[in-house]
Design a protein around this motif. Structure first.
Motif, PDB file in Angstrom:
ATOM      1  N   LEU A 135       0.924  11.252  -4.795  1.00 38.33           N
ATOM      2  CA  LEU A 135       0.099  10.293  -5.524  1.00 38.33           C
ATOM      3  C   LEU A 135       0.937   9.266  -6.282  1.00 38.33           C
ATOM      4  O   LEU A 135       0.493   8.142  -6.504  1.00 38.33           O
ATOM      5  N   LEU A 136       2.161   9.651  -6.660  1.00 34.34           N
ATOM      6  CA  LEU A 136       3.031   8.674  -7.314  1.00 34.34           C
ATOM      7  C   LEU A 136       3.304   7.505  -6.374  1.00 34.34           C
ATOM      8  O   LEU A 136       3.255   6.342  -6.775  1.00 34.34           O
TER       9      LEU A 136
ATOM     10  N   ILE B 213       0.156   5.403  -6.042  1.00 34.28           N
ATOM     11  CA  ILE B 213      -0.080   4.582  -7.227  1.00 34.28           C
ATOM     12  C   ILE B 213       0.923   3.435  -7.299  1.00 34.28           C
ATOM     13  O   ILE B 213       0.564   2.278  -7.518  1.00 34.28           O
ATOM     14  N   LEU B 214       2.177   3.778  -7.050  1.00 32.63           N
ATOM     15  CA  LEU B 214       3.240   2.778  -7.125  1.00 32.63           C
ATOM     16  C   LEU B 214       2.984   1.627  -6.168  1.00 32.63           C
ATOM     17  O   LEU B 214       3.053   0.445  -6.539  1.00 32.63           O
ATOM     18  N   LEU B 215       2.653   1.957  -4.925  1.00 34.21           N
ATOM     19  CA  LEU B 215       2.431   0.919  -3.932  1.00 34.21           C
ATOM     20  C   LEU B 215       1.202   0.081  -4.281  1.00 34.21           C
ATOM     21  O   LEU B 215       1.199  -1.131  -4.094  1.00 34.21           O
ATOM     22  N   SER B 216       0.175   0.752  -4.804  1.00 35.79           N
ATOM     23  CA  SER B 216      -1.018  -0.013  -5.159  1.00 35.79           C
ATOM     24  C   SER B 216      -0.696  -0.991  -6.282  1.00 35.79           C
ATOM     25  O   SER B 216      -1.220  -2.097  -6.323  1.00 35.79           O
ATOM     26  N   VAL B 217       0.187  -0.563  -7.202  1.00 35.11           N
ATOM     27  CA  VAL B 217       0.572  -1.461  -8.289  1.00 35.11           C
ATOM     28  C   VAL B 217       1.339  -2.642  -7.727  1.00 35.11           C
ATOM     29  O   VAL B 217       1.081  -3.803  -8.065  1.00 35.11           O
ATOM     30  N   VAL B 218       2.292  -2.345  -6.842  1.00 37.11           N
ATOM     31  CA  VAL B 218       3.185  -3.393  -6.361  1.00 37.11           C
ATOM     32  C   VAL B 218       2.444  -4.403  -5.498  1.00 37.11           C
ATOM     33  O   VAL B 218       2.626  -5.605  -5.636  1.00 37.11           O
ATOM     34  N   PHE B 219       1.580  -3.899  -4.620  1.00 34.83           N
ATOM     35  CA  PHE B 219       0.991  -4.801  -3.640  1.00 34.83           C
ATOM     36  C   PHE B 219      -0.377  -5.340  -4.015  1.00 34.83           C
ATOM     37  O   PHE B 219      -1.039  -5.962  -3.208  1.00 34.83           O
ATOM     38  N   SER B 220      -0.809  -5.058  -5.227  1.00 37.98           N
ATOM     39  CA  SER B 220      -2.060  -5.686  -5.623  1.00 37.98           C
ATOM     40  C   SER B 220      -1.754  -6.603  -6.793  1.00 37.98           C
ATOM     41  O   SER B 220      -1.101  -6.218  -7.742  1.00 37.98           O
ATOM     42  N   LYS B 221      -2.197  -7.810  -6.695  1.00 37.43           N
ATOM     43  CA  LYS B 221      -1.975  -8.736  -7.809  1.00 37.43           C
ATOM     44  C   LYS B 221      -2.891  -8.342  -8.944  1.00 37.43           C
ATOM     45  O   LYS B 221      -3.961  -7.775  -8.746  1.00 37.43           O
ATOM     46  N   GLU B 222      -2.465  -8.656 -10.119  1.00 36.91           N
ATOM     47  CA  GLU B 222      -3.221  -8.244 -11.284  1.00 36.91           C
ATOM     48  C   GLU B 222      -4.648  -8.784 -11.203  1.00 36.91           C
ATOM     49  O   GLU B 222      -4.872  -9.960 -10.967  1.00 36.91           O
TER      50      GLU B 222
ATOM     51  N   LEU C  68      -7.411   1.507 -10.006  1.00 36.37           N
ATOM     52  CA  LEU C  68      -6.538   0.879  -9.012  1.00 36.37           C
ATOM     53  C   LEU C  68      -7.236   0.750  -7.662  1.00 36.37           C
ATOM     54  O   LEU C  68      -6.600   0.510  -6.660  1.00 36.37           O
TER      55      LEU C  68
END
Lengths: 319, 309
Positions: free
Chosen positions: A160-161, A164-173, A260
């Protein structure tokens, strides 16, 4: 010796015998038609009530997820400020949310996304896992050892890390996570168990007595692969796929719950639960409970089906 | 044996390094940089900020600096908090999460195998059905739903159970139970099937025919052998617990590492995300390593000599 024989002959007279009844000469013939592997699995699965209820549940949910959003006249993004936070009723089967959107439609659109994610993730895991595991299974020892070490390293990266990490990186705020990124993130490390399973099966079956027997009867490698290895690996793989789907759905729901997931007005069951959390705080518990129950039912269905399949495929449990 | 431990340790270190590297480059591949949108700031301030966080250097340089700092145990400065470093935040959040996690793990370890063993001993009788219902609920209901349902239906009706917060033991009860349900269910299922298999073995019949009491047969022969598979999945379960803590801490408002991680994601505090991710990875991989060692120590059948497979 001779004395005993003589005694026997004296005792055994011809009248003591009668001709055998020839009518049931083929008593040891197998009368029942022989059952092929998959029909037999299906037969055993059908006896497992829990697994069948899981199957029925999943099929039912899939059907409603396809047809449900068309069953009333609302769209999932349609807001009606005169009808906010309505309790479930005959027009809005699941009520409305704090923006006056129809929850029935939103929940089933969400279920649709959750199912798509689960099935796609499982399909990709399947393809990568079977290819990687299959290659490792037939490769030389050294290549195999390297491939498996690599897989182990990848797998000890917490699942899950990564997601989560990839979703943070590849989704713009503020723009949510796209379906593509979600699936990519989920399948990046989760194909490993499948590949380990496939490799183990291939290694084991390659050395099995029936493969050897087939080979000594002059069968080609292709024949052995087609007739022995693939059919025998299919079962465990199928079980694994069935159990991968709920895991992916669970991961997506957790992501959605952490905020997310998809960008509104799109919804997934997880993001609906997240929205529902706010609704529950102000006394509209149904906004959380409905998606929560649906997630649980989907998880339940796939898990019991997977377990049932495992039992049905296990010849040791055959009755 | 020693050789295996070293090999295993080496792999754990490689894995941690891989996580660090992946995390670093992922975080630095985020389009834009973290300070652009902080409104109007003068170019000088902006330059200073970049310099402070080392963002003016090239990627390989930044990577080397980060790696050296990590080896010294320094996770760097938070990008959003002006007063706390990432280390401060982790040392503040981790004890809370660890306390909750250990409590949940204890609940799961005590009740999971016990439930599974009972189910196997009374196969297809009432205890079995109860155990399996608990197991199915535990596996089907995600922890965030379990947590919110606990608040809605238990905490709101029982006055002395708080609906959230942190500080006293009573604050930990509901979150720990919610967190423990999944590993508990998993262990119960595993224990049941493993116990059923063990109970069918010849040595159980031998023990019974020697006239040992039922309790002794179950405890000394059956449970001791059936528990082995459980130890082997402990690592995975601990990792599930940790992830479960993200949501549970969010729901119950617990100021732990999980809540911190979630908050760092919402704030887009990249150094904090990186720091917590790496910290989590180190904890988890360390746990996996320890569990492996424990398994080796417990299982008499594993005598690793030479070939470490």
């Amino acid at each position: 010796m001779d004395r005993i024989d003589a005694n026997l002959n004296k005792e055994l007279q011809r009248e003591m015998f009668e001709p055998a009844d020839l009518s049931n000469r083929d008593a040891d013939k197998i009368k029942r038609p022989s059952i092929k592997y998959w029909p037999d699995v299906w037969r055993r699965l059908k006896q497992n009530k829990l697994a069948m209820s899981g199957l029925v549940l999943i099929v039912g949910i899939i059907i409603i997820a396809i047809a449900g959003p068309y069953m009333n006249k609302f769209d999932y993004f349609e807001q009606d400020y005169t009808k906010i936070n309505l309790k479930p009723n005959s027009t809005h089967f699941f009520g409305t949310d704090e923006l006056g959107r129809d929850l029935w439609t939103r929940v089933w659109i969400g279920a649709r996304y959750s199912l798509i994610i689960g099935i796609l993730a499982a399909a990709i895991d399947f393809v990568i896992g079977v290819l990687y595991g299959g290659v490792a299974g037939v490769a030389s020892r050294r290549v195999d050892a390297f491939m498996m070490r690599l897989a182990e390293v990848i797998y000890s990266i917490p699942y899950l890390l990564v997601v989560i990490l990839l979703s943070v990186v590849f989704s713009k705020e503020g723009s949510g996570t796209s379906l593509f990124v979600l699936i990519l993130a989920m399948t990046l490390t989760s194909w490993v168990p499948m590949s380990i399973l496939v490799r183990g099966q291939v290694l084991q079956l390659k050395e099995s007595e029936y493969s050897l027997a087939s080979e000594s009867l002059g069968a080609s490698n292709g024949w052995i692969l087609k007739k022995h290895i693939i059919p025998n690996t299919l079962g465990p793989i199928l079980v694994n796929v069935t159990l991968t789907i709920p895991r992916a759905i669970f991961a997506e729901a957790t992501l959605g719950f952490l905020g997310l997931g998809f960008q509104a007005p799109n919804s997934s069951l997880g993001s609906l639960a997240n929205d529902g959390l706010a609704g529950m705080a102000v006394g509209n518990a149904y906004q959380l409970i409905i998606p929560a129950i649906l997630i649980s039912l989907i998880m339940f269905g796939f898990n019991v089906l997977g377990d049932g399949l495992r039992d049905a495929l296990d010849p040791r449990l055959r009755k | 044996m020693k050789k295996y431990i070293f090999k295993r340790l080496g792999m754990s270190i490689v894995t941690i390094w891989a996580v660090v590297t992946i995390t670093f480059f992922l975080m630095h591949s985020v389009p834009g940089d973290p300070f652009r949108k902080e409104g109007k700031m003068s170019p000088a301030v902006y330059e200073n900020l970049l310099e402070k966080y080392g963002l003016d250097k090239s990627y390989p340089e930044q990577y080397m600096i980060y790696l050296t700092n990590l080896l010294k145990g320094d996770f760097g400065d938070s990008m959003k908090s002006k007063v706390e470093t990432v280390n401060d935040m982790i040392t503040r959040g981790f004890p809370v999460s660890a306390y909750l996690g250990v409590e949940a793990l204890l609940i799961a370890i005590v009740f999971g195998p016990a439930l599974g063993a009972l189910a196997a001993l009374y196969q297809n009788k009432v205890p079995d059905y109860i155990a399996m219902i608990v197991a199915i609920i535990g596996i089907s209901v995600p922890s965030f739903i379990m947590g919110t349902m606990f608040i809605q239906f238990i905490a709101k009706n029982i006055n002395w159970l708080p609906i959230g917060g942190w500080g006293e033991f009573k604050h930990t009860i509901l979150p720990a139970i919610a967190l423990s349900m999944m590993p508990l269910a998993y262990m119960a299922r595993l224990m049941r099937s493993s116990m059923l298999e063990v109970l069918g073995q010849d040595y159980i019949k031998t023990a019974q025919s020697k006239g040992i009491s039922k309790a002794a047969v179950v405890l000394k022969h059956a449970v001791r052998n059936a528990i082995l598979p459980i130890v082997s999945v402990l690592g995975t379960l601990i990792s599930n617990l940790l992830v479960g803590s993200f949501v549970i801490e969010k729901i119950f408002g617990i100021p732990g590492l999980g809540a911190l991680f979630v908050q760092s994601i919402t704030n887009r505090d990249y150094t904090l995300i990186m720091g917590t991710t790496i910290f989590y990875a180190i904890v988890l991989i360390g746990m996996l390593f320890l569990v492996d060692l424990a398994y080796m120590a417990i299982d008499p059948r594993i005598k690793l000599t030479g070939e470490g497979r």
